[in-house]
Motif scaffolding. Structure first.
Motif, PDB file in Angstrom:
ATOM      1  N   TYR A  83       7.436  19.764   2.022  1.00 26.78           N
ATOM      2  CA  TYR A  83       8.271  18.588   1.786  1.00 26.78           C
ATOM      3  C   TYR A  83       9.518  18.540   2.672  1.00 26.78           C
ATOM      4  CZ  TYR A  83       5.170  17.947  -2.158  1.00 26.78           C
ATOM      5  OH  TYR A  83       4.055  17.765  -2.934  1.00 26.78           O
ATOM      6  N   LEU A  84       9.843  19.633   3.353  1.00 25.27           N
ATOM      7  CA  LEU A  84      10.905  19.623   4.359  1.00 25.27           C
ATOM      8  C   LEU A  84      10.328  19.652   5.774  1.00 25.27           C
ATOM      9  CD1 LEU A  84      13.595  22.031   2.813  1.00 25.27           C
ATOM     10  CD2 LEU A  84      13.620  19.524   2.888  1.00 25.27           C
ATOM     11  N   ASN A  85       9.024  19.554   5.888  1.00 23.00           N
ATOM     12  CA  ASN A  85       8.353  19.591   7.193  1.00 23.00           C
ATOM     13  C   ASN A  85       8.318  18.175   7.767  1.00 23.00           C
ATOM     14  OD1 ASN A  85       6.636  19.799   9.382  1.00 23.00           O
ATOM     15  ND2 ASN A  85       5.201  21.188   8.361  1.00 23.00           N
ATOM     16  N   ALA A  86       9.359  17.811   8.478  1.00 22.46           N
ATOM     17  CA  ALA A  86       9.501  16.447   8.994  1.00 22.46           C
ATOM     18  C   ALA A  86       8.342  16.076   9.927  1.00 22.46           C
ATOM     19  CB  ALA A  86      10.829  16.293   9.719  1.00 22.46           C
ATOM     20  N   ASP A  87       7.905  17.001  10.746  1.00 24.48           N
ATOM     21  CA  ASP A  87       6.815  16.698  11.679  1.00 24.48           C
ATOM     22  C   ASP A  87       5.531  16.346  10.931  1.00 24.48           C
ATOM     23  OD1 ASP A  87       8.471  17.165  13.818  1.00 24.48           O
ATOM     24  OD2 ASP A  87       7.811  19.235  14.120  1.00 24.48           O
ATOM     25  N   ALA A  88       5.219  17.103   9.880  1.00 22.10           N
ATOM     26  CA  ALA A  88       3.996  16.829   9.118  1.00 22.10           C
ATOM     27  C   ALA A  88       4.085  15.485   8.404  1.00 22.10           C
ATOM     28  CB  ALA A  88       3.746  17.954   8.112  1.00 22.10           C
ATOM     29  N   ILE A  89       5.253  15.172   7.878  1.00 20.21           N
ATOM     30  CA  ILE A  89       5.426  13.896   7.173  1.00 20.21           C
ATOM     31  C   ILE A  89       5.309  12.722   8.150  1.00 20.21           C
ATOM     32  CG2 ILE A  89       7.115  12.482   5.926  1.00 20.21           C
ATOM     33  CD1 ILE A  89       8.035  15.118   4.583  1.00 20.21           C
ATOM     34  N   LEU A  90       5.925  12.846   9.305  1.00 21.38           N
ATOM     35  CA  LEU A  90       5.819  11.774  10.299  1.00 21.38           C
ATOM     36  C   LEU A  90       4.391  11.619  10.811  1.00 21.38           C
ATOM     37  CD1 LEU A  90       9.133  12.374  12.257  1.00 21.38           C
ATOM     38  CD2 LEU A  90       8.530  10.331  10.945  1.00 21.38           C
ATOM     39  N   ALA A  91       3.689  12.746  10.930  1.00 21.04           N
ATOM     40  CA  ALA A  91       2.279  12.659  11.346  1.00 21.04           C
ATOM     41  C   ALA A  91       1.461  11.907  10.304  1.00 21.04           C
ATOM     42  CB  ALA A  91       1.713  14.069  11.553  1.00 21.04           C
ATOM     43  N   ALA A  92       1.733  12.182   9.017  1.00 18.00           N
ATOM     44  CA  ALA A  92       1.032  11.463   7.951  1.00 18.00           C
ATOM     45  C   ALA A  92       1.366   9.975   7.986  1.00 18.00           C
ATOM     46  CB  ALA A  92       1.409  12.062   6.595  1.00 18.00           C
ATOM     47  N   ALA A  93       2.621   9.654   8.292  1.00 14.94           N
ATOM     48  CA  ALA A  93       3.011   8.242   8.393  1.00 14.94           C
ATOM     49  C   ALA A  93       2.275   7.542   9.520  1.00 14.94           C
ATOM     50  CB  ALA A  93       4.526   8.146   8.581  1.00 14.94           C
ATOM     51  N   ARG A 118       0.854  -1.197   0.000  1.00 13.32           N
ATOM     52  CA  ARG A 118       0.000   0.000   0.000  1.00 13.32           C
ATOM     53  C   ARG A 118       0.888   1.244   0.000  1.00 13.32           C
ATOM     54  NH1 ARG A 118      -2.527   2.579   4.702  1.00 13.32           N
ATOM     55  NH2 ARG A 118      -4.324   3.850   4.030  1.00 13.32           N
ATOM     56  N   SER A 119       0.591   2.198  -0.884  1.00 13.99           N
ATOM     57  CA  SER A 119       1.413   3.409  -1.012  1.00 13.99           C
ATOM     58  C   SER A 119       0.669   4.625  -0.466  1.00 13.99           C
ATOM     59  CB  SER A 119       1.782   3.650  -2.475  1.00 13.99           C
ATOM     60  OG  SER A 119       0.623   3.805  -3.275  1.00 13.99           O
ATOM     61  N   ILE A 120       1.413   5.480   0.224  1.00 14.30           N
ATOM     62  CA  ILE A 120       0.873   6.720   0.794  1.00 14.30           C
ATOM     63  C   ILE A 120       1.631   7.889   0.187  1.00 14.30           C
ATOM     64  CG2 ILE A 120       0.406   8.036   2.888  1.00 14.30           C
ATOM     65  CD1 ILE A 120      -1.066   5.336   2.723  1.00 14.30           C
ATOM     66  N   ALA A 121       0.906   8.832  -0.391  1.00 16.60           N
ATOM     67  CA  ALA A 121       1.518  10.046  -0.935  1.00 16.60           C
ATOM     68  C   ALA A 121       1.336  11.196   0.043  1.00 16.60           C
ATOM     69  CB  ALA A 121       0.891  10.399  -2.280  1.00 16.60           C
ATOM     70  N   VAL A 122       2.225  12.181  -0.065  1.00 12.85           N
ATOM     71  CA  VAL A 122       2.059  13.438   0.646  1.00 12.85           C
ATOM     72  C   VAL A 122       2.094  14.556  -0.392  1.00 12.85           C
ATOM     73  CG1 VAL A 122       3.002  12.646   2.838  1.00 12.85           C
ATOM     74  CG2 VAL A 122       4.546  13.595   1.112  1.00 12.85           C
ATOM     75  N   TYR A 123       1.470  15.678  -0.070  1.00 13.75           N
ATOM     76  CA  TYR A 123       1.419  16.752  -1.062  1.00 13.75           C
ATOM     77  C   TYR A 123       1.286  18.115  -0.393  1.00 13.75           C
ATOM     78  CZ  TYR A 123      -3.647  16.631  -0.215  1.00 13.75           C
ATOM     79  OH  TYR A 123      -4.892  16.666   0.376  1.00 13.75           O
ATOM     80  N   SER A 124       1.815  19.115  -1.076  1.00 12.58           N
ATOM     81  CA  SER A 124       1.621  20.502  -0.665  1.00 12.58           C
ATOM     82  C   SER A 124       0.375  21.038  -1.359  1.00 12.58           C
ATOM     83  CB  SER A 124       2.831  21.337  -1.086  1.00 12.58           C
ATOM     84  OG  SER A 124       2.868  21.465  -2.504  1.00 12.58           O
ATOM     85  N   ASP A 125      -0.012  22.249  -1.012  1.00 11.14           N
ATOM     86  CA  ASP A 125      -1.176  22.851  -1.664  1.00 11.14           C
ATOM     87  C   ASP A 125      -0.955  22.979  -3.167  1.00 11.14           C
ATOM     88  OD1 ASP A 125      -2.447  23.056   0.763  1.00 11.14           O
ATOM     89  OD2 ASP A 125      -1.909  25.158   1.091  1.00 11.14           O
ATOM     90  N   ALA A 126       0.279  23.239  -3.577  1.00 10.96           N
ATOM     91  CA  ALA A 126       0.568  23.380  -5.008  1.00 10.96           C
ATOM     92  C   ALA A 126       0.425  22.061  -5.750  1.00 10.96           C
ATOM     93  CB  ALA A 126       1.977  23.940  -5.198  1.00 10.96           C
ATOM     94  N   ASP A 127       0.510  20.940  -5.044  1.00  7.19           N
ATOM     95  CA  ASP A 127       0.484  19.615  -5.668  1.00  7.19           C
ATOM     96  C   ASP A 127      -0.808  18.844  -5.394  1.00  7.19           C
ATOM     97  OD1 ASP A 127       2.914  19.716  -6.950  1.00  7.19           O
ATOM     98  OD2 ASP A 127       4.027  18.850  -5.272  1.00  7.19           O
ATOM     99  N   TYR A 177      -1.971  12.538   1.902  1.00  8.71           N
ATOM    100  CA  TYR A 177      -2.123  13.449   3.038  1.00  8.71           C
ATOM    101  C   TYR A 177      -1.497  14.802   2.713  1.00  8.71           C
ATOM    102  CZ  TYR A 177      -3.502   9.460   5.911  1.00  8.71           C
ATOM    103  OH  TYR A 177      -4.156   8.366   6.426  1.00  8.71           O
ATOM    104  N   ARG A 178      -2.230  15.863   3.019  1.00  9.74           N
ATOM    105  CA  ARG A 178      -1.699  17.219   2.870  1.00  9.74           C
ATOM    106  C   ARG A 178      -0.684  17.478   3.974  1.00  9.74           C
ATOM    107  NH1 ARG A 178      -2.292  22.100   5.309  1.00  9.74           N
ATOM    108  NH2 ARG A 178      -2.013  23.968   3.985  1.00  9.74           N
ATOM    109  N   ILE A 179       0.455  18.092   3.605  1.00  7.15           N
ATOM    110  CA  ILE A 179       1.490  18.368   4.604  1.00  7.15           C
ATOM    111  C   ILE A 179       1.846  19.842   4.716  1.00  7.15           C
ATOM    112  CG2 ILE A 179       2.552  16.079   4.634  1.00  7.15           C
ATOM    113  CD1 ILE A 179       4.573  17.134   2.562  1.00  7.15           C
ATOM    114  N   GLY A 180       1.140  20.722   3.970  1.00  7.08           N
ATOM    115  CA  GLY A 180       1.411  22.139   4.131  1.00  7.08           C
ATOM    116  C   GLY A 180       1.274  22.925   2.851  1.00  7.08           C
ATOM    117  N   PRO A 181       1.551  24.237   2.927  1.00  2.99           N
ATOM    118  CA  PRO A 181       1.485  25.089   1.737  1.00  2.99           C
ATOM    119  C   PRO A 181       2.648  24.823   0.785  1.00  2.99           C
ATOM    120  CG  PRO A 181       2.247  26.342   3.635  1.00  2.99           C
ATOM    121  CD  PRO A 181       1.867  24.989   4.149  1.00  2.99           C
TER     122      PRO A 181
END
Length: 649
Positions: free
Chosen positions: A64-74, A31-40, A53-57
């Motif tokens: 994409y450098l927001n480690a906390d948001a990425i770990l939260a999505a994980a 199963r694959s999980i993507a993350v994305y900014s508002d632009a993407d 999962y959205r991770i920020g603007p």
């Protein structure tokens, strides 16, 4: 193969590399999980993943450098592992450590490898102790400019200045004389600080006419390291790779064994696990002499050429190692078959000095007989928020000549309307005699004459004329009563006349370089041509293997353009300085009202990880229209330089 390596993996990246990793995850039943900014939010990788999962603007620091948001999505997605792709957090030791603390597998090497190889200065000293040859240079940590200048005299010019942190050629400066050293140091520090948060510099002796050869390594869980052959990455512009191939045309079996042994020694010295690349400089006139540059502790952009000549899936091998499984591969199992060559497709305008380009992708079509890893599709938006690379076209052949021919044909069949790309330049580069002969060095592209966009063929002009005619016809308002011809029809230029058949008028277009071209409007476009019209009314056309952006002109406008061009040839240089690309003003080098000389730098604009200086066209007095931090549009006036003689009068 055996049971699934993981249940769920989050891909902490975007664009073509995110899509590429997702392909292997799907093939392995993961199963694959993507993350994305508002632009993407509408990007292809978001749709192709099993969840997103959205991770920020848009800014990378907030997404994409927001480690906390990425770990939260994980955590929210129950991901067992994170694949970082390349760039962003792929070589970030703190992120790898945070993954471990959260009980999530970081698909990459251990912290020791990240720490040592992530610092160019430290890695160079480290591998030298293991017998790997390195280039003479200077560690500028804690040194003043005067200290660096004194040490540089001992190494000798020319020198290459490199940020110690990061990679991708960002911040690199070539210095050929002592008087150029201090300004080059300032530029390198500013770029390094902005891009990596660390302005530590490394200076090395510049090896003239070098070739850039890198070796793909793979470290297993048992501590063994094997190599998968080398890649030739010599064709570069501004230290960014443009064309890569495997194997190198100058590396024979003996040299491959020596390079492979050195690469494996460097990797083994840091207990390397997973996929990595050890990069070397090789003297063009002495291919048996090579020097360690750095080690990239991640997957490389150019990994597809290695996959095509070895038949291996490098992402799958990464997953195996990360899951604690054996590689299932020894050095004897690695064989190279044929030749593979990759061309990087960038959103940029080669005819304007390769400045980054943005816009909506009106049409995207990829050739079907080669591998294409793309970040875009029809309807995608290319913005200035991220790197301008939007895809890669990779061709395999039984030998290098066949691979070159197939790649050129594939590029000619690659269609992207709505955004400028470097595809035309790539085809010109591949046709260069030295490239075809394999006689390469990293300065080859810089020695090429300036790129001129191809002149539209008659087929392209007829296709553009047909598209414009149909577009105008669609725009003509109809009389709701149905009586008589609409008044707009008389003004449409569509060739309509009362009581007779339409007379096809001539169509006139202006190219990006200001040329005005004309053709008879055709009732339909040539069969192999593809057209689209953007929001600004420009006609985009792909015909005869080339793409053109054309501005439709009325007869009067065409005459005005010709008169203006004639006047421009007779006039003095324009006092108005314009932004040659959209971006942010990152530096203003002179105060308002300053007296400047022709060629003096006035300000610097940054977009897509690239800086572009705006310089004075002649001697005069500066008036500034922008300040540091301002966002500017392409062709926006940013300053004026009033000639000194006008001030005196």
């Amino acid at each position: 193969m055996d049971s699934p390596l993981f249940d769920t993996v989050l891909v902490a990246n975007r664009g073509e590399i995110a899509r590429r990793v997702i392909r292997t995850l799907r093939a392995r039943g993961i199963r694959s999980i993507a993350v994305y900014s508002d632009a993407d939010a509408a990007a292809p990788h978001v749709r192709e993943a099993d969840a997103a999962y959205r991770i920020g603007p848009a800014p990378v620091a907030e997404s994409y450098l927001n480690a906390d948001a990425i770990l939260a999505a994980a955590r929210h997605s129950s991901a067992q592992a994170i694949h970082p792709g390349y760039g962003f957090l792929s070589e970030n030791t703190a992120f790898a450590r945070a993954c471990a603390a959260a009980g999530i597998v970081f698909i990459g090497p251990g912290e020791r490898a990240l720490e040592i190889m992530g610092d160019k200065i430290r890695s160079k000293a480290h591998v030298a102790a293991y017998g790997v040859p390195t280039v003479p240079g200077i560690d500028a940590t804690g040194m003043t400019d005067a200290d660096v200048a004194a040490a540089a005299s001992g190494v000798g010019y020319p020198l290459l200045i490199k940020p110690s942190a990061g990679g991708g050629g960002k911040g690199m400066q070539i210095v050929r004389a002592v008087e150029d050293l201090v300004p080059a140091l300032a530029t390198a520090r500013r770029i390094a600080s902005a891009a990596f948060g660390d302005d530590t510099l490394l200076l090395e002796r510049l090896i003239e006419r070098p070739r850039h050869i890198e070796v793909q390594v793979m470290g297993g869980v048992d501590g063994t390291v094997i190599h998968l052959g080398e890649r030739e990455c010599t064709l570069q512009r501004r230290h960014q790779k443009v064309i890569e191939e495997a194997p190198s045309p100058i590396v024979d079996a003996v040299a491959r064994e020596r390079l492979g042994a050195a690469a494996c020694a460097a990797a083994a010295s840091v207990d390397y696990r997973g996929a990595g690349t050890v990069e070397f400089l090789v003297a063009a006139d002495r291919p048996d002499e090579f020097f360690f540059i750095e080690m990239n502790t991640r997957l490389q952009v150019e990994h597809p050429v290695t996959e095509l000549v070895t038949g291996l899936d490098l992402v799958e091998l990464q997953l195996r190692v990360a899951a604690g499984r054996p590689l299932g591969l020894t050095q004897r199992d690695v064989t190279l078959r044929g030749s593979a060559i990759e061309a990087r497709v960038y959103a940029e305008t080669p005819a304007r000095g390769f400045l980054p380009a943005t816009g909506e992708v009106l049409e995207w079509r990829a050739p079907e007989d080669v591998r294409v890893d793309a970040a875009v599709e029809t309807g995608s938006a290319v913005t200035a928020d991220y790197d301008p690379m939007i895809g890669k076209v990779i061709a395999w052949g039984a030998d290098r000549a066949e691979a070159l021919a197939r790649l050129d044909a594939a590029l000619g069949a690659t269609i992207l309307l709505g955004v400028d790309t470097n595809i035309g330049f790539l085809r010109e580069l591949l046709s260069a005699p030295d490239v075809r002969a394999g006689d390469l060095d990293t300065g080859l592209i810089d020695r090429m004459p300036p790129f001129g966009a191809p002149v539209p063929t008659d087929a392209a002009l007829r296709a553009a004329a047909s598209a414009r005619t149909n577009h105008r016809r669609d725009e003509i308002p109809r009389d709701p009563a149905g009586a008589g011809a609409p008044s707009a029809l008389w003004r449409s230029g569509a060739g309509w006349r009362a009581g007779g058949a339409p007379v096809p008028p001539s169509a006139r277009f202006e190219t990006d370089d200001g040329a005005v071209l004309a053709t008879a409007e055709a009732p339909s476009a040539p069969g192999d041509a593809l057209t689209a019209i953007d929001a600004d009314g420009f006609v985009w056309v792909h015909a005869d293997g080339a793409t053109h952006r054309l501005r439709p002109l009325t007869r009067r406008a065409a005459m005005e353009r010709r008169l203006a061009a004639r006047g421009a040839r007779l006039a003095a240089t324009d006092p108005v300085l314009r932004a040659s690309m959209p971006g942010a003003v990152v530096a203003v080098h002179v105060p308002p009202g300053a007296a400047v000389s022709a060629g003096e730098r006035i300000l610097t604009i940054e977009a897509m990880k690239m800086e572009h200086p705006v310089v004075a066209p002649h001697d005069g007095i500066v008036t500034l229209e922008v300040a540091v931090g301002d966002q500017v549009r392409r062709d926006q006036p940013v300053a004026h330089v009033t000639p000194s003689h006008e001030e005196e009068s």
